[in-house]
Design a protein around this motif. Structure first.
Motif, mmCIF file in Angstrom:
data_model
loop_
_atom_site.group_PDB
_atom_site.id
_atom_site.type_symbol
_atom_site.label_atom_id
_atom_site.label_comp_id
_atom_site.label_asym_id
_atom_site.label_seq_id
_atom_site.Cartn_x
_atom_site.Cartn_y
_atom_site.Cartn_z
ATOM 1 N N THR A 31 19.457 59.552 43.504
ATOM 2 C CA THR A 31 19.207 59.041 42.172
ATOM 3 C C THR A 31 18.547 57.668 42.258
ATOM 4 O O THR A 31 18.774 56.913 43.206
ATOM 5 C CB THR A 31 20.494 58.882 41.339
ATOM 6 O OG1 THR A 31 21.352 57.933 41.963
ATOM 7 C CG2 THR A 31 21.223 60.207 41.186
ATOM 8 N N ALA A 33 18.108 54.434 39.543
ATOM 9 C CA ALA A 33 18.507 53.939 38.228
ATOM 10 C C ALA A 33 17.861 52.587 37.972
ATOM 11 O O ALA A 33 17.526 51.857 38.903
ATOM 12 C CB ALA A 33 20.024 53.830 38.136
ATOM 13 N N PHE A 45 23.580 48.982 32.834
ATOM 14 C CA PHE A 45 22.823 50.201 33.101
ATOM 15 C C PHE A 45 21.797 50.426 32.001
ATOM 16 O O PHE A 45 22.075 50.221 30.818
ATOM 17 C CB PHE A 45 23.785 51.384 33.179
ATOM 18 C CG PHE A 45 23.127 52.725 33.136
ATOM 19 C CD1 PHE A 45 23.122 53.486 31.979
ATOM 20 C CD2 PHE A 45 22.507 53.229 34.270
ATOM 21 C CE1 PHE A 45 22.530 54.721 31.940
ATOM 22 C CE2 PHE A 45 21.897 54.469 34.239
ATOM 23 C CZ PHE A 45 21.905 55.222 33.078
ATOM 24 N N ILE A 48 18.614 56.419 34.304
ATOM 25 C CA ILE A 48 18.741 56.999 35.635
ATOM 26 C C ILE A 48 17.993 58.312 35.700
ATOM 27 O O ILE A 48 17.871 59.019 34.683
ATOM 28 C CB ILE A 48 20.233 57.193 36.009
ATOM 29 C CG1 ILE A 48 20.396 57.538 37.478
ATOM 30 C CG2 ILE A 48 20.874 58.252 35.128
ATOM 31 C CD1 ILE A 48 21.855 57.473 37.963
ATOM 32 N N ASP A 50 17.431 61.747 38.597
ATOM 33 C CA ASP A 50 17.814 62.311 39.892
ATOM 34 C C ASP A 50 16.640 63.075 40.499
ATOM 35 O O ASP A 50 15.548 63.124 39.920
ATOM 36 C CB ASP A 50 19.062 63.185 39.734
ATOM 37 C CG ASP A 50 18.856 64.376 38.820
ATOM 38 O OD1 ASP A 50 19.835 64.832 38.209
ATOM 39 O OD2 ASP A 50 17.704 64.857 38.706
ATOM 40 N N THR A 55 17.733 63.186 33.572
ATOM 41 C CA THR A 55 17.736 61.790 33.158
ATOM 42 C C THR A 55 18.911 61.478 32.250
ATOM 43 O O THR A 55 19.509 62.373 31.631
ATOM 44 C CB THR A 55 16.429 61.431 32.417
ATOM 45 O OG1 THR A 55 16.330 62.237 31.225
ATOM 46 C CG2 THR A 55 15.208 61.677 33.288
ATOM 47 N N CYS A 93 15.893 47.985 40.012
ATOM 48 C CA CYS A 93 16.106 49.397 40.316
ATOM 49 C C CYS A 93 17.165 49.514 41.411
ATOM 50 O O CYS A 93 17.318 48.623 42.257
ATOM 51 C CB CYS A 93 14.822 50.128 40.671
ATOM 52 S SG CYS A 93 13.999 49.625 42.165
#
Length: 114
Positions: A31, A33, A45, A48, A50, A55, A93
């Motif tokens: 992942t 993020a 946060f 994100i 993967d 998402t 990131c």
């Protein structure tokens, strides 16, 4: 060596757009993020993605941001539209490997101001 490097930050007026990029190397991250940290606030946060391009977004995004991943370029993008002054922060990131190790980039400053 595992590395993540952000770019694309800058000064933009309210209502404007920016596209941030996170170029990663040294690992195929499960992942990637995006987080942000405003002055005197905790890091939070943002979004994100993967490897399957699934998402998720923080509630404050409210449909204004999009996250995408280009596996060929080892890059994850954060497209930010309708930016608000409260979006001002350093954006980071974060990559997580298959073994659960997490790595951070150095951050890129986003300032939303008229």
């Amino acid at each position: 060596q595992v590395q993540l490097a952000e770019s694309g930050g800058g000064l933009v007026q309210p209502g404007g757009s920016l596209r941030l990029a996170c170029v990663y190397s040294g690992s195929t991250f499960r992942t990637i993020a995006w987080y942000r940290q405003a002055p005197e606030k905790q890091r939070e946060f943002v979004a994100i993605i993967d490897t399957g391009r699934g998402t998720n977004f923080a509630g404050f995004v409210e449909g204004r941001f999009a996250i995408s991943r280009d596996h060929a370029k080892n890059t994850v993008y954060l497209q930010m539209n309708y930016l608000k002054p409260e979006d001002t922060a350093v954006y980071y990131c974060n990559g997580m490997t298959d073994l659960g190790y997490k790595y951070w980039g150095q951050g890129t400053q986003v300032t939303v101001s008229s």
